[in-house]
Design an enzyme around this catalytic site. Structure first.
Site, short mmCIF file in Angstrom:
data_model
loop_
_atom_site.label_atom_id
_atom_site.label_comp_id
_atom_site.label_asym_id
_atom_site.label_seq_id
_atom_site.Cartn_x
_atom_site.Cartn_y
_atom_site.Cartn_z
N SER A 410 51.67 17.11 26.57
CA SER A 410 52.21 16.13 27.52
C SER A 410 51.30 15.97 28.73
O SER A 410 51.49 15.02 29.49
CB SER A 410 53.63 16.49 27.93
N HIS A 431 52.82 11.72 21.42
CA HIS A 431 53.64 12.33 22.47
C HIS A 431 55.11 11.96 22.25
O HIS A 431 55.56 10.87 22.60
CB HIS A 431 53.15 11.85 23.84
N GLU A 443 54.71 7.92 22.51
CA GLU A 443 53.46 7.44 23.09
C GLU A 443 52.35 7.85 22.13
O GLU A 443 52.18 9.04 21.84
CB GLU A 443 53.22 8.08 24.47
N ASN A 481 55.12 9.98 31.99
CA ASN A 481 55.22 11.10 32.93
C ASN A 481 54.38 10.91 34.17
O ASN A 481 54.71 11.40 35.24
CB ASN A 481 54.85 12.42 32.22
P1 NAI Z 1 58.03 25.90 23.38
O1 NAI Z 1 57.55 26.98 24.26
O2 NAI Z 1 59.48 25.66 23.23
O3 NAI Z 1 57.44 26.08 21.92
C1 NAI Z 1 56.11 26.42 21.64
C2 NAI Z 1 56.13 27.14 20.30
O4 NAI Z 1 54.81 27.24 19.81
C3 NAI Z 1 56.68 28.55 20.37
O5 NAI Z 1 57.75 28.66 19.45
C4 NAI Z 1 55.51 29.42 19.97
O6 NAI Z 1 55.90 30.55 19.20
C5 NAI Z 1 54.68 28.48 19.16
N1 NAI Z 1 53.26 28.81 19.14
C6 NAI Z 1 52.50 29.17 20.17
N2 NAI Z 1 51.22 29.36 19.75
C7 NAI Z 1 51.18 29.10 18.44
C8 NAI Z 1 50.18 29.10 17.46
N3 NAI Z 1 48.93 29.41 17.76
N4 NAI Z 1 50.52 28.75 16.20
C9 NAI Z 1 51.77 28.43 15.90
N5 NAI Z 1 52.77 28.41 16.80
C10 NAI Z 1 52.48 28.74 18.04
O7 NAI Z 1 57.28 24.59 23.90
P2 NAI Z 1 57.76 23.05 23.76
O8 NAI Z 1 58.58 22.70 24.90
O9 NAI Z 1 58.23 22.84 22.40
O10 NAI Z 1 56.36 22.32 23.97
C11 NAI Z 1 55.39 22.24 22.96
C12 NAI Z 1 54.38 21.18 23.31
O11 NAI Z 1 55.05 19.93 23.43
C13 NAI Z 1 53.65 21.38 24.61
O12 NAI Z 1 52.34 20.91 24.46
C14 NAI Z 1 54.44 20.51 25.58
O13 NAI Z 1 53.65 20.09 26.67
C15 NAI Z 1 54.78 19.35 24.69
N6 NAI Z 1 55.93 18.56 25.10
C16 NAI Z 1 57.06 19.16 25.56
C17 NAI Z 1 58.17 18.40 25.92
C18 NAI Z 1 59.43 19.04 26.38
O14 NAI Z 1 60.31 18.33 26.88
N7 NAI Z 1 59.61 20.35 26.21
C19 NAI Z 1 58.13 16.92 25.81
C20 NAI Z 1 56.92 16.40 25.25
C21 NAI Z 1 55.86 17.20 24.93
#
Ligand code: NAI
Ligand code: 3HC
Length: 700
Positions: A410, A431, A443, A481
Site C-alpha cells: 500500500s 492494491h 487500484e 491513500n
Molecule cells: P498482516 O500482518 O496481517 O499479514 C502479513 C502476513 O504475511 C502474515 O500472516 C505473515 O505470516 C505473512 N508473511 C510474512 N512474510 C512472509 C513470507 N516471506 N512468506 C509468506 N508469508 C509471509 O498484514 P496485512 O495487513 O495483510 O498486509 C499485507 C500487505 O497488504 C502489506 O503490504 C500491506 O501494506 C498491504 N495492505 C494492507 C491493507 C490493510 O488494510 N491491512 C490494505 C491494502 C494493502
C-alpha cells in the site's frame, strides 16, 4: 443502418430493436419504433405484433447519454403509450435484459415472455431517477403496489423465473426467441385473446389503508436511503398510481421524473455510472494488446489481506494456493477463511455447499516450489521492503515465464520491488482494499517497466474478480491513500482547533460519507498511521507541521476499537462508538501543545477543510499523471472510501462547486493555515481558464 426493423411474417408483424451494444432507446430508436408500430397498425394482414431485441439483450433502457440534452420527439412515454394503444395484441419477447425504459416498453406491450435468465428491472433509482415512461404507473398495475415499490426503490432486477412468479411476464421460453414469440402469438390468436392493456388494470394494494401503507414506505425509505433525492419521489409516484387514473398518474410521474432529472444527484450518479465504464479504457491497451489467460493463482502471506484476496479468487471460481511461512501460520490463515465464509452462511448470504466449494479452491502451501506453474501470484506479506524484495526474487527464480507477479503493497515503491526480479515487465501492483473479499475497489498499479500485456492481464483479472479497477501510477499511497492522508490530517487539525470527533464525523456523515474519519480511524486501529506519521516527522520540511493528538492517544494506548478506547469508547465486544470521557482533556492538551485557542467551527467549515484537502491533492495527482483522469479518482473514492455516489466523487464535487470557488477557499486556507494548503497548479490553471477537472485532458 436503421435501428428498428419491421418485417411481416404471415399474420404477424415483427419489430426488432437493433441498436448495439444494449439497444439504448435513443431518439433514432424511439422514432423507428413509433414508425414500425404505425406500419403494423396499417398493415391489414398483421393480426399481432412481436417486439424483439437484437444482440445480447432486449433493451437497457433510455439512452443515458441523452440526459441533460434538449428532449427530442417522440419521447419514450409517448412511444410506450402508442404500444399500449395498439389495436392488435403486442407481445414483448425478452432476453438478456429489459431494464428501465426497456422494461417500460415491455409493460406497454400486452403480453410478455422471457427466458429464465433475463434480468427485468427498473434501475433508474441508481441513476438518481425514477422510471419515467410509465413504469411507476404500469408496474404496480401488473405486479401490485408492494412488489412494484420494492423493485422501483431498490432498482434491483429480478430474473425471468421470479418475474413469472410475480405475474410480470406471462410465460418463460427457451431456445430461439423469434420462434418462441411466433408460437406464443399464434396461440393467443388461436385462443381469441386480444389486447390486454396494463394501464387499464387496477392496482392491487396489499393494505386496506393506503395512507398508512405509504407513510410506512416513506419512513422506511428515509431510514434506508438518507439524503437521497429520488427514492422518496419513487414512493410518491407509486402512490399516484394507487390514487389517480392512468392519465393523471402518468402526468404526476412526469413531473416527479423531471424533478429528479434536474437534481444534482442525478448528474452525480450518471457521472458515477460512466466513470466505472471509462476506467476500463486505458491508453496503450487498445488494439491488439491481449491479456494472458489466468486459470490458476497464488497468494503469498495469509494475513488480513492475503486471506481476503485468496477468498476473492475462490469467489470467482479460480483455484488459489495460499502460501504462509509455516504450518501454524497457514492453519490460522485457512481457519480465518473458514470463519469468514461461516459468518456469511450464518447470515444466510451463502449456502453451506457453496462455502465448501470455495474453501476447496483454496489450497494451503508452505513451499514456494508449489507456485512454479501458477498464472498469477499476489504478494501480501508484511509491509517491509526487505521482505518484499526477498519474496520477489524467490518468485523470479521459481515462477514460469509470463506469470503475473503482483504486489499488494500500500505504500512501498513498486519499481524497487520490480527491480528485485529479472522480469520487471511482468510485475504489477494490485492494491486491494480491506476486507479484500468484500471491497469492490482495486487500484491496478503500473510500474515504470510494467508491460502493456501485464497491465491488460491485471485489468482483466480484476474484472474477473468482479472488482472496479482503476489504473494508477507509482507514488506514496497511490491515489486513494495519498489523498486520504490529507483528509485525515485536516480532520485531526480540526480537533485541535476546537471540533470534537462527534462533530466532524456527523458533518461528514450528513454530507453522505459512509463513515466519519474518526470512527474509521478507530476501526482500522490508530497504530496503523503511526509508523507513517513518524517517518513523515523525520522527512518533512519544517513548515509542514503535523497534528499531535494521535501521539497523545498513542501514549495512553488508546488505539481504537481493538483497545476499547480511541477517539470513541467501545463497550466490551461492541463496535458502537460512544463518547470517550478521556478525550476532552486530551483535546485540550493537544490544542495547548500547538498553541491554539479552541473555537467553535461550523459544519460547512469542517466540510471545506476535509473535502477540499482531497480535491487539492487530487489535482496534483492528475497533473502528475498518477491517475489517468478525474473520473478515475472519483471512482476510487466512491468504491474504496465510502464517498457518497450521489455526490459523484471528490473531483466531480469540486467541479460542481466551481473551481474558482474551490481555489478561492483553498487560497484562504493557504493564507491562514500555511504550507499544506499550497494550491495545486492545475487547480489554479483550470480556475483561471474557467475549466473543470472532468473536461481536462492531460496534454502530452
Ligand atoms: P498482516 O500482518 O496481517 O499479514 C502479513 C502476513 O504475511 C502474515 O500472516 C505473515 O505470516 C505473512 N508473511 C510474512 N512474510 C512472509 C513470507 N516471506 N512468506 C509468506 N508469508 C509471509 O498484514 P496485512 O495487513 O495483510 O498486509 C499485507 C500487505 O497488504 C502489506 O503490504 C500491506 O501494506 C498491504 N495492505 C494492507 C491493507 C490493510 O488494510 N491491512 C490494505 C491494502 C494493502
Ligand atoms: N444508455 C446509454 N449507454 C448505455 C446504457 C444506456 N442505458 N447502458 C449501457 N450503456 C453503454 C455503456 O456505457 C457501455 O458503453 P462503452 O462500451 O462505450 O463503455 C456499453 O453500453 C456496454 O455497457 P456495459 O459495459 O455496462 O455492459 P455490461 O454487459 O457489463 O452491462 C447492462 C450491461 C447491465 C445493461 C449495464 O450497461 C447497465 O446496467 N446499463 C444501465 C441500465 C439502466 O440504468 N437503465 C435505465 C436507464 S434510465 C431510463 O431508462 C429512464 C426511463 O425510465 C425513462
Amino acid at each position: 443502418m436503421a435501428t428498428v426493423r419491421f418485417e411481416q411474417s404471415g399474420n404477424l408483424g415483427l419489430i426488432t430493436l437493433d441498436n448495439p451494444p444494449v439497444n439504448a432507446l435513443n431518439h433514432a430508436l424511439r422514432a423507428g419504433l413509433a414508425d414500425a408500430l404505425r406500419q403494423a397498425e396499417q398493415t391489414p394482414e398483421v393480426q399481432a405484433v412481436l417486439l424483439l431485441g437484437e444482440g445480447r439483450g432486449f433493451s437497457a433502457g433510455a439512452d443515458i447519454k441523452e440526459f441533460g440534452q434538449p428532449p427530442r420527439e417522440p419521447g419514450l412515454p409517448e412511444v410506450v403509450n402508442a404500444i399500449e394503444a395498439s389495436t392488435k395484441p403486442v407481445v414483448a419477447v425478452l432476453h438478456g435484459n429489459a431494464l428501465g425504459g426497456g422494461l417500460e416498453v415491455a409493460l406497454g406491450a400486452h403480453y410478455r415472455i422471457a427466458t429464465a435468465d433475463t434480468q427485468l428491472g427498473v434501475p433508474e433509482v441508481k441513476l438518481g431517477l425514477l422510471p419515467g415512461a410509465g413504469g411507476t404507473q404500469r408496474l404496480p398495475r401488473v405486479v401490485g403496489a408492494s412488489t412494484a415499490l420494492q423493485m422501483i426503490v431498490s432498482g434491483t432486477p429480478v430474473n425471468g423465473e421470479a418475474a413469472l412468479a410475480a405475474g410480470l411476464i406471462d410465460a418463460l421460453y427457451q431456445g430461439d426467441r423469434v420462434q418462441a414469440g411466433i408460437a406464443f402469438a399464434q396461440r393467443l390468436l388461436a385462443e381469441g385473446q386480444g389486447v390486454r392493456r396494463s394501464g387499464e388494470r387496477t392496482v392491487a394494494l396489499e393494505s386496506e389503508d393506503a395512507g398508512a401503507f405509504f407513510a410506512t414506505q416513506r419512513a422506511e425509505v428515509e431510514r434506508k436511503h438518507p439524503g437521497l433525492f429520488s427514492p422518496l419521489r419513487c414512493v410518491a409516484a407509486v402512490e399516484a398510481a394507487v390514487q389517480l387514473p392512468l392519465a393523471e398518474g402518468l402526468k404526476r410521474e412526469r413531473e416527479l421524473f423531471i424533478e429528479c432529472l434536474h437534481s444534482p444527484q442525478r448528474a452525480a450518479l450518471v457521472h458515477a455510472f460512466f466513470a466505472e465504464r471509462e476506467a476500463s479504457k486505458v491508453p496503450g491497451l487498445e488494439g491488439d494488446v491481449r491479456p494472458r489467460p489466468v486459470d490458476t493463482a497464488a497468494v503469498i502471506g495469509g494475513g488480513t489481506m492475503g486471506v481476503g484476496i485468496a477468498m476473492s479468487f475462490a469467489n470467482a471460481g479460480l483455484p488459489v494456493k495460499l502460501l504462509e511461512v509455516d504450518q501454524a501460520a497457514l492453519a490460522r490463515a485457512l481457519q480465518r477463511a473458514r470463519d469468514t465464509y461461516g459468518a456469511s452462511v450464518k447470515r444466510g448470504s451463502l449456502s453451506a455447499a457453496d462455502m465448501e466449494q470455495r474453501l476447496a479452491l483454496i489450497e494451503g502451501v508452505t513451499d514456494y516450489n508449489a507456485l512454479a506453474q501458477v498464472d498469477v501470484v499476489v504478494e501480501a506479506v508484511f509491509e517491509d521492503m526487505a521482505v518484499k524484495r526477498q519474496v520477489f526474487s524467490t518468485l523470479d527464480a521459481i515462477c514460469k515465464p509470463g506469470a503475473l507477479l503482483a504486489s499488494n503493497t500500500s505504500s512501498l515503491d513498486l519499481n524497487e520491488i520490480a527491480a528485485s526480479t529479472r522480469r520487471p515487465e511482468d510485475v504489477i501492483g494490485l492494491h486491494f482494499f480491506s476486507p479484500a473479499n468484500v471491497m469492490r475497489l482495486l487500484e491496478v498499479v503500473r510500474g515504470e517497466k510494467t508491460s502493456a500485456t501485464t497491465l491488460a492481464t491485471g485489468m482483466a483479472l480484476g474484472k474477473r474478480l468482479k472488482k472496479v479497477c482503476a489504473v494508477v501510477g507509482v507514488c506514496d499511497g497511490f491515489v486513494g491513500n495519498r489523498m486520504l492522508f490529507q483528509y485525515g490530517r485536516e480532520s485531526e487539525f480540526l480537533l485541535e482547533e476546537g471540533a470534537t470527533p462527534e462533530q466532524v464525523d456527523a458533518a461528514l456523515r450528513k454530507f453522505g460519507m459512509a463513515m466519519g474519519p474518526f470512527a474509521m480511524r478507530d476501526l482500522s486501529g490508530l497504530d496503523i498511521g503511526m509508523a507513517i506519521r513518524n517517518r513523515q516527522r523525520e522527512q518533512l520540511p519544517a513548515q509542514y507541521t503535523l497534528p499531535c493528538l494521535l501521539d497523545l492517544l498513542f501514549e495512553k494506548n488508546m488505539l481504537g476499537q481493538k483497545t476499547g478506547s480511541g477517539f470513541y469508547r467501545y463497550e466490551n465486544g461492541s463496535r458502537t462508538p460512544l463518547p470517550n470521557p478521556e478525550l476532552p482533556a486530551l483535546l485540550d492538551a493537544a490544542s495547548r501543545q500547538q498553541g491554539i485557542e479552541r473555537r467553535a467551527l461550523s459544519d460547512d467549515y469542517i466540510l471545506d477543510r476535509t473535502l477540499l484537502a482531497l480535491v487539492n491533492e487530487g489535482a496534483k495527482i492528475l497533473a502528475e499523471g498518477i491517475a489517468l483522469r478525474a473520473s478515475d479518482i472519483d471512482l476510487i473514492y466512491l468504491n474504496g472510501y465510502g464517498f457518497p455516489a450521489f455526490r459523484g466523487g471528490p473531483m466531480f464535487y469540486a467541479d460542481q462547486l466551481g473551481l474558482a470557488t474551490v481555489l478561492e477557499r483553498i487560497e484562504r486556507f493557504n493564507r491562514e493555515l500555511g504550507a499544506w494548503w499550497e494550491p495545486a497548479p492545475l487547480l489554479q490553471q483550470l480556475a483561471r481558464e474557467g475549466g473543470s477537472f472532468g473536461a481536462w485532458e492531460a496534454r502530452p
